[in-house]
Write an enzyme that holds these catalytic residues in place. Structure first.
Site, PDB file in Angstrom:
ATOM      1  N   LYS A  29       0.531  -0.984  -0.191  1.00 23.10           N
ATOM      2  CA  LYS A  29       0.097  -0.389  -0.410  1.00 23.10           C
ATOM      3  C   LYS A  29       0.813   0.814   0.176  1.00 23.10           C
ATOM      4  CE  LYS A  29      -1.869   0.956   4.062  1.00 23.10           C
ATOM      5  NZ  LYS A  29      -1.248   2.515   4.047  1.00 23.10           N
ATOM      6  N   ASN A  30       1.586   1.493   0.598  1.00 27.55           N
ATOM      7  CA  ASN A  30       2.463   2.593   0.879  1.00 27.55           C
ATOM      8  C   ASN A  30       3.595   2.407  -0.238  1.00 27.55           C
ATOM      9  OD1 ASN A  30       1.150   3.174   3.671  1.00 27.55           O
ATOM     10  ND2 ASN A  30       3.186   2.388   4.550  1.00 27.55           N
ATOM     11  N   CYS A 123      -4.961   7.761  10.113  1.00 26.04           N
ATOM     12  CA  CYS A 123      -5.032   6.877  11.219  1.00 26.04           C
ATOM     13  C   CYS A 123      -4.861   7.894  12.642  1.00 26.04           C
ATOM     14  CB  CYS A 123      -3.636   5.753  11.539  1.00 26.04           C
ATOM     15  SG  CYS A 123      -4.504   4.011  10.481  1.00 26.04           S
ATOM     16  N   ARG A 128       0.325  14.013  13.604  1.00 22.26           N
ATOM     17  CA  ARG A 128       0.993  13.809  12.458  1.00 22.26           C
ATOM     18  C   ARG A 128       1.368  15.420  11.506  1.00 22.26           C
ATOM     19  NH1 ARG A 128      -1.003   8.163  10.265  1.00 22.26           N
ATOM     20  NH2 ARG A 128       0.014   8.724   8.803  1.00 22.26           N
ATOM     21  N   PRO A 129       2.375  16.047  11.624  1.00 18.85           N
ATOM     22  CA  PRO A 129       2.252  17.570  11.230  1.00 18.85           C
ATOM     23  C   PRO A 129       2.970  17.342   9.586  1.00 18.85           C
ATOM     24  CG  PRO A 129       4.075  17.475  12.767  1.00 18.85           C
ATOM     25  CD  PRO A 129       3.369  15.916  12.779  1.00 18.85           C
ATOM     26  N   ILE A 130       2.248  18.351   8.962  1.00 16.25           N
ATOM     27  CA  ILE A 130       3.549  18.547   7.358  1.00 16.25           C
ATOM     28  C   ILE A 130       4.146  19.570   7.183  1.00 16.25           C
ATOM     29  CG2 ILE A 130       1.726  16.882   6.655  1.00 16.25           C
ATOM     30  CD1 ILE A 130       0.355  19.464   5.137  1.00 16.25           C
ATOM     31  N   ASP A 313       4.896   0.222  12.300  1.00 16.79           N
ATOM     32  CA  ASP A 313       4.040  -0.356  11.633  1.00 16.79           C
ATOM     33  C   ASP A 313       4.054  -1.639  11.812  1.00 16.79           C
ATOM     34  OD1 ASP A 313       3.307   2.031  10.110  1.00 16.79           O
ATOM     35  OD2 ASP A 313       3.257   1.113   8.131  1.00 16.79           O
ATOM     36  N   ARG A 405      -7.890  -0.675   4.786  1.00 14.62           N
ATOM     37  CA  ARG A 405      -7.186   0.145   4.013  1.00 14.62           C
ATOM     38  C   ARG A 405      -6.109   0.358   3.852  1.00 14.62           C
ATOM     39  NH1 ARG A 405      -6.033   5.085   7.852  1.00 14.62           N
ATOM     40  NH2 ARG A 405      -5.239   5.458   6.053  1.00 14.62           N
TER      41      ARG A 405
END
Ligand code: EPZ
Length: 424
Positions: A29-30, A123, A128-130, A313, A405
């Site tokens: 997926k990633n 999630c 979870r900054p960008i 993960d 997902r």
């Protein structure tokens, strides 16, 4: 995937039952998500093989269509025609559905010189900054205005390559920078880049399309900007986290499993944990066999780290496995602040776990018993399946939209390996 009424769906499993059989590992997926973003940069059709059937992949396909691309699925192959790309806006509902929607930013501004989107969802693993994504793109010449959660971006002319250094090797920021830089003016040198296999997969695709990316898989990535990319055919790498999840399920149930298509070289710090727990592993070219002992042993100290360290993960499914091991296992979560939500649910099955901040201490118990539990997030849901298969009686798992997902046909794969698991 068909339409599903998510709120009432349950995954039921009856244990304990040893897994025994074979599972083929799905595509990652990633990797698939940034690769789909990368197709935006091509001037002709791109073909991606081995794309898993997942709701996150569906979301990425919807983003591409919203932007004007034609996308079609033929089984596990996705064909993207980006030639009609006109849209520069990702609607808020799609941004909220998954965190990776942010990796479309680098590609959109590279193609169109502008983009409008909001802060991404995903999630709930703590903040979870960008900021790393945005700071790098600003340095490449992108003007970004943040207004009430909305990002208005434009670049006069083309993005410009430069020297960049990440304060943390963020996977998403590395991908966004690669996508922005591959067709930028000049050369970008990215230091402290993420080294995950998914980064190398993206570089391989970009290079097959005519890009000039070197050093991916190491800490310094050099990207020489090219004028344009043309589409190519590419096969997505196997999902190392899905592989680790199935290994954990085999181990927790005392079973044996042959994984087909797994890349053991992508699981370098994961496989020794299974060996430490007493499992016998046999690694062949394209297969990985695990044979669990009668009773697992505890694992001493698992610290999650950026690749090639132990992946965050895989922490949840492996922690679930140690609930039934003999002795005390210790986990230290270094990547995300809030990634122990599954432990509260594991307690309902009879596990003995204490969490303090970034540390979780698991005292192995001799039996778990089935109970109703809820998936708190994607990998937390996988952890509950790992424990539920080994628990006595029926475990009822809700919150399946999280699992969908990231795991394609989870219950069918496990049933094929002898598990008593079904969706209601
Ligand atoms: C990717 O997320 C994965 N998602 C995650 O997988 C995975 O857990 C994570 O990498 C770490 O391996 C995808 O690839 C789609 P990061 P990403 O940027 O890119 C901080 C799963 O279960 N950070 O490497 O979002 C951040 O807060 C998912 O499949 C900043 O501070 O992860 C975190 O603490 C969940 N500022 C750390 O870096 C930024 O601008 C790692 O995040 C970006 C990140």
């Amino acid at each position: 995937m068909g339409e599903r009424v998510l709120s009432v769906e349950k995954l039921k499993m009856e244990g304990p039952g040893k897994l025994s059989g074979e599972i083929t590992v799905q595509g990652a997926k990633n990797s698939t998500l940034p690769l789909l973003a990368a197709t935006l940069l091509c001037s002709s059709e791109a073909v991606l093989h081995n794309c898993p059937m997942l709701s996150d992949v569906d979301t990425a396909m919807r983003i591409l269509r919203t932007l004007g691309c034609r996308v079609r699925r033929e089984g596990h192959t996705l064909v993207v025609d980006p030639t009609q790309l006109t849209g520069d806006e990702i609607p808020e509902n799609l941004m909220r559905e998954m965190r990776s929607s942010i990796v479309f930013l680098g590609a959109i501004v590279s193609r169109l010189g502008k983009a409008r989107l909001s802060f991404p969802g995903g999630c709930e693993l703590g903040p979870r900054p960008i900021d790393l994504h945005l700071a790098a793109l600003r340095k490449m010449g992108l003007h970004i205005q943040e207004d009430h959660g909305c990002l208005e971006c434009y670049v006069p002319g083309r993005l410009t390559g430069c020297s960049l250094s990440l304060s943390f090797p963020s996977v998403g920021a590395t991908e966004n920078i690669m996508l922005a830089a591959v067709c930028a003016r000049g050369t970008t040198v990215l230091s402290n880049a993420a080294r995950e296999p998914e980064i190398s997969d993206l570089a391989e695709f970009l290079n097959a399309c005519g890009g000039k990316v070197s050093g991916a898989g190491g800490s310094v990535i050099v990207i020489e900007g090219v004028e344009s990319l043309s589409g190519c055919e590419h096969t997505v790498i196997p999902d190392r986290i899905v592989a680790a999840t199935y290994l954990a399920a085999a181990a927790s149930t005392g079973g044996q499993l042959l994984l087909r298509g797994a890349r053991s070289d992508h699981l370098q710090l994961v496989l020794p944990v299974f060996e430490e727990a007493g499992c016998a592993l046999k690694i062949d070219k394209d297969t990985l066999h695990i044979q669990a002992p009668q009773r697992l042993r505890a694992v001493k100290n698992i610290r999650t780290m950026p690749y090639p360290g132990f992946p965050t993960d895989a922490q949840a499914p492996v922690l679930a496995m140690t609930c039934l091991a003999e002795g005390t296992s210790v986990f230290v979560e270094n990547i995300f602040e809030s990634r122990y939500k599954h432990t509260g649910e594991l307690l309902r099955l009879g596990a003995n776990i204490k969490v303090e901040g970034r540390v979780a201490v698991v005292e192995g118990v001799s039996r778990l018993s089935g109970a109703p539990v809820q998936a708190p997030d994607l990998r937390g849901g996988a952890a509950l399946v790992v424990a539920g298969l080994a628990a006595e009686g029926i475990t009822e798992l809700t919150g399946l939209h999280h699992l969908d997902r990231g795991y394609e046909d989870l219950e069918a794969s496990l049933r094929g390996a002898g598990a008593c698991i079904w969706r209601e």
